[in-house]
Design an enzyme around this catalytic site. Structure first.
Site, mmCIF file in Angstrom:
data_model
loop_
_atom_site.group_PDB
_atom_site.id
_atom_site.type_symbol
_atom_site.label_atom_id
_atom_site.label_comp_id
_atom_site.label_asym_id
_atom_site.label_seq_id
_atom_site.Cartn_x
_atom_site.Cartn_y
_atom_site.Cartn_z
ATOM 1 N N TYR A 142 29.368 -87.265 14.555
ATOM 2 C CA TYR A 142 30.004 -87.132 13.246
ATOM 3 C C TYR A 142 31.390 -87.770 13.220
ATOM 4 O O TYR A 142 31.891 -88.136 12.168
ATOM 5 C CB TYR A 142 30.140 -85.650 12.836
ATOM 6 C CG TYR A 142 28.821 -84.931 12.590
ATOM 7 C CD1 TYR A 142 27.628 -85.622 12.465
ATOM 8 C CD2 TYR A 142 28.781 -83.550 12.475
ATOM 9 C CE1 TYR A 142 26.427 -84.967 12.242
ATOM 10 C CE2 TYR A 142 27.591 -82.875 12.244
ATOM 11 C CZ TYR A 142 26.417 -83.591 12.134
ATOM 12 O OH TYR A 142 25.237 -82.936 11.907
ATOM 13 N N LYS A 189 19.674 -83.650 24.977
ATOM 14 C CA LYS A 189 18.559 -84.602 25.005
ATOM 15 C C LYS A 189 18.811 -85.501 26.206
ATOM 16 O O LYS A 189 18.964 -86.724 26.087
ATOM 17 C CB LYS A 189 18.551 -85.369 23.664
ATOM 18 C CG LYS A 189 17.296 -86.139 23.393
ATOM 19 C CD LYS A 189 16.101 -85.281 23.074
ATOM 20 C CE LYS A 189 14.868 -86.152 22.926
ATOM 21 N NZ LYS A 189 13.616 -85.398 22.921
ATOM 22 N N ASP A 221 14.561 -80.705 21.131
ATOM 23 C CA ASP A 221 13.290 -80.565 20.404
ATOM 24 C C ASP A 221 12.583 -79.285 20.832
ATOM 25 O O ASP A 221 12.031 -78.546 20.005
ATOM 26 C CB ASP A 221 12.409 -81.811 20.580
ATOM 27 C CG ASP A 221 12.426 -82.372 21.993
ATOM 28 O OD1 ASP A 221 13.268 -81.930 22.798
ATOM 29 O OD2 ASP A 221 11.598 -83.242 22.302
ATOM 30 N N ASP A 245 24.842 -78.129 14.588
ATOM 31 C CA ASP A 245 24.801 -78.033 13.127
ATOM 32 C C ASP A 245 23.389 -77.625 12.700
ATOM 33 O O ASP A 245 23.183 -76.691 11.908
ATOM 34 C CB ASP A 245 25.166 -79.427 12.560
ATOM 35 C CG ASP A 245 25.396 -79.408 11.070
ATOM 36 O OD1 ASP A 245 25.373 -78.317 10.475
ATOM 37 O OD2 ASP A 245 25.584 -80.499 10.497
ATOM 38 N N ASP A 249 21.856 -73.443 11.800
ATOM 39 C CA ASP A 249 21.198 -73.097 10.527
ATOM 40 C C ASP A 249 19.795 -72.562 10.772
ATOM 41 O O ASP A 249 19.361 -71.608 10.118
ATOM 42 C CB ASP A 249 21.123 -74.324 9.608
ATOM 43 C CG ASP A 249 22.371 -74.462 8.745
ATOM 44 O OD1 ASP A 249 23.312 -73.653 8.944
ATOM 45 O OD2 ASP A 249 22.421 -75.357 7.893
#
Ligand code: NAD
Length: 355
Positions: A142, A189, A221, A245, A249
């Site tokens: 980001y 990852k 994943d 992020d 959620d």
């Protein structure tokens, strides 16, 4: 202990819910012999109305001069027309960056009394769910270099982390795990990303300073799957900005109760900002209908992480559990046949159960 807390009620239900958290904090301080001084700070729409901007320098200064900040929520339809850089939500970004907060903590707990609200099957959550997502907030993709290729038909976003950035948040995660069930899962990852490999190297080195805390690794994943297949597996889930992020959620959604979810944003020292994850719920603002529990649990996190008052934090969490066990419900978490109480009565019932 003497505590100085900056209150940022904000907009919509913000003032309703912050008032109840203060009620619970004051009662806790009274029982355990602490003293709390509050400063009130305008941010969001209320600050736009009074000062023309979502966050003034003075407001930021007052927040920075406190030991910790308790925030309600900002925003609402009244300010939908204001230009992008003046939107109420900019106050949150201004506070987070102005206060140097880099570590976001989001607990996701499924209370047995509210398990029906979870979209997961009872068999999946029967062992209990109580996990904490620790998300890096200021680095990663980001904030990396971004741009377009010459012909405007390609684009890039750079993901970059330094060992220092990883180390400081890893320490926060291990310290949090020590107050919980002593287990950290790094989510990454590492099979494809170099940054993830640096995360693994760095976190495993930091782990040497935290004997007794178990460390494991999981690809993102797989973590996304395990959160809905076996959420009881997780204690502390440590991850970089973008993965965090998304996963925070997802973790919130498995609880099914937006009015119950607390959060904290921390920096290196004990300073932190604490807030519910929900918004300003303008549809029920000022109507004594909002659930104050997310804010009350945020105040408990404040006592734990900014003031190291673990006993007091647990007392608040137990008072919340006890109120739920006794059938105290605001409208958003009430099932059929439950008795519904208002925001203020919910705060009273929790404060009354503190011991
Ligand atoms: P919201 O979270 O405010 O509301 C979504 C739904 O959940 C509404 O029906 C609301 O009544 C309900 N709800 C939320 N919190 C509740 C509580 N404590 N008790 C009972 N019910 C509750 O999300 P939204 O409607 O998308 O956003 C409303 C405003 O809040 C917007 O201006 C948005 O930008 C802002 N917002 C602020 C924050 C923040 O301050 N951190 C976060 C998200 C949204």
């Amino acid at each position: 202990m003497d505590m100085h807390i900056a209150l940022v009620p904000g907009d919509g239900i913000g003032p309703d819910i912050v008032r109840e958290a203060v009620k619970v904090l004051d009662r806790t301080a009274e029982i355990y012999g602490h003293s709390i001084a509050y400063s009130e700070v305008d941010a969001g729409g209320v600050s736009i109305d009074r000062c023309g901007v979502p966050l003034t320098d003075e407001a930021l200064k007052t927040a920075a001069a406190s030991d910790a900040v308790l925030l309600g929520a900002v925003g609402g339809p009244k300010w939908d027309h204001v230009p992008g850089n003046l939107r109420p939500e900019k106050a949150l970004l201004g506070l987070r960056s102005g206060l140097g907060l880099f570590c976001n903590l989001r607990p996701a707990v499924i209370y047995p009394e509210l398990s029906e609200a979870s979209p997961l099957k009872p068999s999946v959550i029967s062992g209990g769910v109580d996990l904490l997502v620790v998300r890096e907030l200021t680095g990663g993709i980001y904030f990396g270099e971004k741009g377009r290729g010459d012909d405007d038909r390609s684009a890039y976003d750079v993901m970059r982390y330094s060992a220092g950035e990883i180390e400081r948040i890893a320490r926060k995660a291990f310290e949090a795990a020590r107050l919980r069930r002593n287990r950290v899962t790094v989510v990454d990852k590492a099979n494809v990303l170099e940054t993830s490999r640096l995360w693994r190297e760095t976190v495993s080195r930091v782990a040497e300073d935290y004997s007794g805390v178990e460390l494991d690794y999981m690809y993102v994943d797989n973590a996304a799957m395990q959160l809905v297949r076996n959420p009881g597996h997780f204690d502390v889930l440590l991850t970089e900005n973008m993965f965090g992020d998304i996963l925070s959620d997802e973790a919130s959604m498995i609880t099914g109760s937006i009015g119950m979810l607390a959060s904290a944003s921390l920096r290196d020292d004990s300073f932190g900002m604490y807030e519910p994850i929900h918004g300003s719920a303008p549809d029920i603002a000022g109507m004594d209908k909002a659930n104050p529990i997310a804010t009350i649990l945020s105040a408990a996190m404040m006592l734990r992480y900014s003031f190291s008052l673990e006993k007091e934090a647990r007392a608040i969490e137990e008072a919340v559990s006890s109120a739920l066990s006794d059938g105290i419900r605001t409208r958003d978490i009430a099932g059929e046949g439950d008795m519904v109480v208002g925001t203020a009565a919910c705060g009273d019932e929790i404060a009354r159960r503190l011991s």
